[in-house]
Design a protein around this motif. Structure first.
Motif, short mmCIF file in Angstrom:
data_model
loop_
_atom_site.label_atom_id
_atom_site.label_comp_id
_atom_site.label_asym_id
_atom_site.label_seq_id
_atom_site.Cartn_x
_atom_site.Cartn_y
_atom_site.Cartn_z
N GLU A 91 -7.35 54.95 -9.14
CA GLU A 91 -8.40 55.86 -9.60
C GLU A 91 -8.37 57.17 -8.83
O GLU A 91 -8.66 58.23 -9.37
CB GLU A 91 -9.80 55.25 -9.46
CG GLU A 91 -9.99 53.93 -10.18
CD GLU A 91 -9.58 52.74 -9.32
OE1 GLU A 91 -9.95 52.65 -8.14
OE2 GLU A 91 -8.86 51.89 -9.87
N LEU A 92 -8.06 57.11 -7.55
CA LEU A 92 -8.05 58.30 -6.70
C LEU A 92 -6.66 58.91 -6.55
O LEU A 92 -6.54 60.08 -6.20
CB LEU A 92 -8.62 57.97 -5.32
CG LEU A 92 -10.10 57.62 -5.30
CD1 LEU A 92 -10.54 57.16 -3.92
CD2 LEU A 92 -10.93 58.82 -5.74
N ARG A 93 -5.63 58.14 -6.85
CA ARG A 93 -4.27 58.64 -6.70
C ARG A 93 -4.00 59.86 -7.58
O ARG A 93 -3.25 60.75 -7.20
CB ARG A 93 -3.28 57.51 -7.04
CG ARG A 93 -1.89 57.77 -6.55
CD ARG A 93 -0.99 56.56 -6.75
NE ARG A 93 -1.50 55.43 -5.99
CZ ARG A 93 -1.55 54.18 -6.43
NH1 ARG A 93 -1.10 53.88 -7.63
NH2 ARG A 93 -2.02 53.21 -5.68
N GLY A 94 -4.65 59.89 -8.73
CA GLY A 94 -4.49 61.04 -9.62
C GLY A 94 -4.89 62.35 -8.95
O GLY A 94 -4.28 63.40 -9.20
N HIS A 95 -5.90 62.30 -8.09
CA HIS A 95 -6.32 63.51 -7.37
C HIS A 95 -5.22 63.98 -6.41
O HIS A 95 -5.03 65.18 -6.22
CB HIS A 95 -7.61 63.25 -6.59
CG HIS A 95 -8.79 62.98 -7.47
ND1 HIS A 95 -9.40 63.96 -8.20
CD2 HIS A 95 -9.46 61.83 -7.72
CE1 HIS A 95 -10.41 63.43 -8.88
NE2 HIS A 95 -10.46 62.14 -8.60
N VAL A 96 -4.51 63.03 -5.82
CA VAL A 96 -3.41 63.38 -4.92
C VAL A 96 -2.31 64.08 -5.71
O VAL A 96 -1.80 65.13 -5.30
CB VAL A 96 -2.84 62.13 -4.20
CG1 VAL A 96 -1.65 62.49 -3.33
CG2 VAL A 96 -3.92 61.43 -3.39
N PHE A 97 -1.94 63.52 -6.86
CA PHE A 97 -0.89 64.11 -7.68
C PHE A 97 -1.29 65.48 -8.21
O PHE A 97 -0.48 66.41 -8.24
CB PHE A 97 -0.51 63.18 -8.83
CG PHE A 97 0.17 61.91 -8.39
CD1 PHE A 97 1.17 61.93 -7.43
CD2 PHE A 97 -0.20 60.70 -8.93
CE1 PHE A 97 1.80 60.76 -7.02
CE2 PHE A 97 0.41 59.52 -8.53
CZ PHE A 97 1.41 59.55 -7.58
N THR A 98 -2.54 65.61 -8.60
CA THR A 98 -3.02 66.90 -9.09
C THR A 98 -3.01 67.94 -7.97
O THR A 98 -2.61 69.09 -8.18
CB THR A 98 -4.45 66.76 -9.67
OG1 THR A 98 -4.43 65.75 -10.68
CG2 THR A 98 -4.93 68.06 -10.29
N ALA A 99 -3.43 67.55 -6.78
CA ALA A 99 -3.40 68.46 -5.64
C ALA A 99 -1.96 68.88 -5.34
O ALA A 99 -1.69 70.06 -5.10
CB ALA A 99 -4.04 67.82 -4.42
#
Length: 134
Positions: A91-99
Motif C-alpha cells: 500500500e505504501l510502496r507506491g509512494h516510494v516508486f512515485t517519489a
C-alpha cells in the motif's frame, strides 16, 4: 500555470536556492515561471534526518535547494529509495516508486510530498512501544 504563494508575516521561503523572508504583513506572490520553491516549514534540518525516510527526504530537499549538488543528492536519494521500496507494504510502496519517478523527472518538491505518508507511517512504527518477549 502560475503558483500563488501566500506567505504569513515573516515567513521564509527558498526560491531557487535563495532564502527570502516576507515582511510584517500577509502577502501573496505569484510565481509565473518554473522555480524550485520550498517553505521553511517544509524544510528538514540536517540533524533531524535520523531515520531512513527522513534521510531520503533530506537528500531530495538538498537536491531541491542546492543546484550545484543536485545530481549527487538525487543519485543518493534514488539509491535510498530503492532500499525503502523493499521495506514498506504494498500500500505504501507506491509512494516510494512515485517519489523515485519524480526525482528522476526533477520534480523534487513533488517527491517530498510523495514521502509524507511514509514519514507518517515511520513515525507510527517508531513511536509504538516495544513488545515484551513472550
Amino acid at each position: 500555470m502560475a503558483l500563488n504563494l501566500t506567505l504569513k508575516p515573516f515567513e521564509r521561503v527558498i526560491v531557487n536556492g535563495c532564502m527570502l523572508r516576507n515582511g510584517g504583513r500577509k502577502s501573496t506572490i505569484i510565481v509565473e515561471t518554473r522555480a524550485d520553491i520550498i517553505r521553511e516549514t517544509d524544510l528538514l534540518k540536517p540533524d533531524a534526518a535520523t531515520t531512513p525516510v527522513k534521510a531520503v527526504y533530506f537528500l531530495i530537499q538538498s537536491a531541491l535547494v542546492d543546484a550545484e549538488g543536485r545530481d549527487k543528492a538525487a543519485k543518493a536519494a534514488q539509491q535510498r529509495l530503492a532500499v525503502l521500496a523493499t521495506t514498506f507494504s504494498p500500500e505504501l510502496r507506491g509512494h516510494v516508486f512515485t517519489a523515485a519517478n519524480n526525482v528522476s523527472l526533477g520534480e523534487y518538491f513533488t517527491a517530498l510530498r510523495d514521502l509524507r505518508p511514509l514519514l507518517a507511517r515511520e513515525a507510527e512504527v517508531l513511536a509504538a512501544p516495544a513488545e515484551a518477549p513472550a
